[in-house]
Write a protein that holds these residues in place. Structure first.
Motif, PDB file in Angstrom:
ATOM      1  N   LYS A 147      -4.001   6.182   3.970  1.00 54.15           N
ATOM      2  CA  LYS A 147      -4.829   5.531   2.670  1.00 54.15           C
ATOM      3  C   LYS A 147      -6.021   4.975   3.491  1.00 54.15           C
ATOM      4  O   LYS A 147      -6.057   4.522   4.691  1.00 54.15           O
ATOM      5  N   HIS A 203       0.651  -1.266   0.023  1.00 51.33           N
ATOM      6  CA  HIS A 203      -0.239   0.072  -0.076  1.00 51.33           C
ATOM      7  C   HIS A 203       0.761   1.392  -0.261  1.00 51.33           C
ATOM      8  O   HIS A 203       0.370   2.421  -0.301  1.00 51.33           O
ATOM      9  N   PHE A 204       2.197   1.271   0.601  1.00 49.11           N
ATOM     10  CA  PHE A 204       2.911   2.498   0.522  1.00 49.11           C
ATOM     11  C   PHE A 204       4.306   2.131   0.002  1.00 49.11           C
ATOM     12  O   PHE A 204       4.862   1.000  -0.297  1.00 49.11           O
ATOM     13  N   THR A 261      -8.851   4.308   8.161  1.00 49.68           N
ATOM     14  CA  THR A 261      -7.573   4.781   7.561  1.00 49.68           C
ATOM     15  C   THR A 261      -6.315   4.006   8.209  1.00 49.68           C
ATOM     16  O   THR A 261      -6.186   3.711   9.078  1.00 49.68           O
TER      17      THR A 261
END
Length: 181
Positions: free
Chosen positions: A67, A7-8, A54
């Motif tokens: 996110k 995700h990052f 979140t």
């Protein structure tokens, strides 16, 4: 599982990302952040719908990025009866055995594992849910005693319960007879 790398991205080579959850989660959802760079979600939805929260990544320098994650929860489908079991005769002073594949009696729309129990068995019968066999089998067996009453009927209730606690039952009628087949 939500992994940081899925995700990052951190432009600083070698920075490890710590993950955390920000905001309110549904009561049925639990979070485990004990593994570095990983958030483990678990739980059983109590209602259908979606929930958002979140997911925050923090690098070694304290920089953060968020996110939004949305989880869609489907309603549990309870087990269903595939077909009612046919009545059975148990002959006095003889052994009795009834066996049926689980899938011919019960099904679960979500594919949940089913736990099956039996109630209403006379003392001379026993029940087994044989899950180690493929396909899983249900078995009722025993020795009909010589003092059993000819014509007496026993209503054995078989109940299938899924992992969410939803259940369905079917009744197997076992009639004692003195007639030798």
């Amino acid at each position: 599982d939500l992994a940081a790398g899925d995700h990052f991205r951190d432009i600083d080579v070698g920075d490890a990302l710590a993950l955390s959850v920000v905001g309110t989660l549904p009561a049925w959802l639990s979070v485990n952040t004990s593994a570095p760079g990983l958030v483990r979600l678990s739980g059983v939805p109590t209602t259908a719908g979606s929930a958002s929260f979140t997911l925050r990544a923090t690098d070694a320098n304290g920089a953060t990025v968020d996110k939004t994650i949305t989880i869609a929860a489907a309603a549990n489908l309870p087990p269903t009866l595939v077909a009612a079991p046919a009545a059975q005769d148990a002959t006095i002073n003889r052994s009795f055995a009834w066996m049926m594949p689980l899938s011919q009696l019960f099904a679960d729309g979500n594919g949940d594992a089913l736990q099956v129990t039996a109630s209403g068995l006379p003392s001379w019968l026993s029940f087994q849910h044989i899950g180690t066999q493929s396909p899983p089998q249900l078995r009722i067996s025993g020795q009909v005693p010589p003092d059993a009453v000819d014509g007496q009927s026993h209503s054995v209730v078989l109940t299938a319960t899924d992992t969410s606690g939803a259940s369905v039952s079917a009744t197997l009628q076992i009639r004692v007879t003195n007639n030798i087949p």
